[in-house]
Design a protein around this motif. Structure first.
Motif, PDB file in Angstrom:
ATOM      1  N   ASP A 154       4.607  30.966  -0.147  1.00  0.00           N
ATOM      2  CA  ASP A 154       4.031  32.379   0.264  1.00  0.00           C
ATOM      3  C   ASP A 154       4.570  32.981   1.551  1.00  0.00           C
ATOM      4  O   ASP A 154       4.057  33.508   2.395  1.00  0.00           O
ATOM      5  N   GLY A 155       6.043  32.887   1.136  1.00  0.00           N
ATOM      6  CA  GLY A 155       6.890  33.621   2.176  1.00  0.00           C
ATOM      7  C   GLY A 155       7.082  32.870   3.474  1.00  0.00           C
ATOM      8  O   GLY A 155       8.120  33.250   4.366  1.00  0.00           O
ATOM      9  N   GLN A 156       6.707  31.558   3.620  1.00  0.00           N
ATOM     10  CA  GLN A 156       6.948  30.673   4.630  1.00  0.00           C
ATOM     11  C   GLN A 156       7.825  29.463   4.257  1.00  0.00           C
ATOM     12  O   GLN A 156       7.348  28.896   3.016  1.00  0.00           O
ATOM     13  N   LEU A 216      18.652  27.247  -3.918  1.00  0.00           N
ATOM     14  CA  LEU A 216      18.585  27.901  -5.233  1.00  0.00           C
ATOM     15  C   LEU A 216      16.874  28.383  -5.508  1.00  0.00           C
ATOM     16  O   LEU A 216      16.001  27.495  -5.490  1.00  0.00           O
ATOM     17  N   GLY A 217      16.794  29.502  -5.805  1.00  0.00           N
ATOM     18  CA  GLY A 217      15.465  29.980  -5.922  1.00  0.00           C
ATOM     19  C   GLY A 217      14.695  29.920  -4.461  1.00  0.00           C
ATOM     20  O   GLY A 217      15.239  30.397  -3.656  1.00  0.00           O
ATOM     21  N   ASP A 218      13.595  29.240  -4.883  1.00  0.00           N
ATOM     22  CA  ASP A 218      12.557  28.993  -3.594  1.00  0.00           C
ATOM     23  C   ASP A 218      12.725  27.734  -2.932  1.00  0.00           C
ATOM     24  O   ASP A 218      11.819  27.176  -2.522  1.00  0.00           O
ATOM     25  N   ALA A 238      14.441  37.234  -1.964  1.00  0.00           N
ATOM     26  CA  ALA A 238      14.032  35.744  -1.556  1.00  0.00           C
ATOM     27  C   ALA A 238      13.431  35.872  -0.205  1.00  0.00           C
ATOM     28  O   ALA A 238      13.735  36.834   0.375  1.00  0.00           O
ATOM     29  N   ALA A 239      12.720  34.788   0.216  1.00  0.00           N
ATOM     30  CA  ALA A 239      12.069  34.905   1.498  1.00  0.00           C
ATOM     31  C   ALA A 239      13.067  34.841   2.610  1.00  0.00           C
ATOM     32  O   ALA A 239      14.266  34.208   2.379  1.00  0.00           O
TER      33      ALA A 239
END
Length: 146
Positions: free
Chosen positions: A130-132, A93-95, A18-19
Motif C-alpha cells: 500500500d505504498g509503504q 522487480l515490480g513491487d 512504482a512506490a
C-alpha cells in the motif's frame, strides 16, 4: 482529453509508477534505518517497518525470528558498539526489492571495554505494501568473527 491522458499514462516508464520507496537510494536509506533500529532497540521503528509476515533466518538456520520474536528481543537489546553496512546492492522487480551486502557488527563484551566484530553477508527482501516499503525477509550468514 481523456484519450490523451490515457496515452500519457501508458507512455510513462514503469519505475515512474512504482512506490517512491522502491528507488535504490530510498531502499538503502531504509535499510540503514533498520540497522540503526537493531543497534538501539528501536521497537517502534521496527513495528512500523517490518511486514507482519517478516522472518529472519540467521546463519545456517541457527535461529529463525518472526516479527513478534524480534520485537520481544528488542525489550532487552544487545549492546552494540556499532552496526554498519557496506557494498549494498539493490535488485528491484515490480513491487519487490532485494538488497544484499555486508553488515559489520561490533558488539560489546560483558566487561564493557572490549568488543567483538562479526561480519555478515545479508540479503533482505522489501515489498511495497500500500505504498509503504516493508521488510519481509532477511537471511544472514556469518562470514567471520574476531
Amino acid at each position: 482529453m481523456k484519450k490523451h491522458l490515457l496515452l500519457l499514462c501508458c507512455a510513462l516508464p514503469l519505475p515512474a509508477l512504482a512506490a517512491p520507496c522502491m528507488s535504490t537510494d530510498a531502499l538503502v536509506e531504509r535499510d540503514r534505518q533498520y540497522e540503526a533500529a537493531l543497534a538501539t532497540g528501536n521497537a517502534a521503528f521496527l513495528r512500523e517497518a517490518l511486514a507482519d509476515e517478516y522472518v529472519w533466518v540467521h546463519t545456517l538456520g541457527s535461529e529463525i525470528e518472526t516479527k513478534p520474536v524480534l520485537l520481544a528481543r528488542m525489550e532487552k537489546p544487545t549492546r552494540f558498539k556499532s552496526r554498519t553496512t557496506r557494498d549494498v546492492q539493490a535488485r528491484v522487480l515490480g513491487d519487490t526489492a532485494v538488497l544484499h551486502g555486508i553488515s559489520v557488527v561490533e558488539q560489546w563484551q560483558a566487561d564493557g571495554s572490549t568488543f567483538k566484530t562479526n561480519r555478515y553477508q545479508f540479503m533482505r527482501t522489501y515489498v511495497n505494501v500500500d505504498g509503504q516499503c516493508r521488510l519481509l525477509a532477511v537471511q544472514t550468514m556469518n562470514l567471520s568473527s574476531r
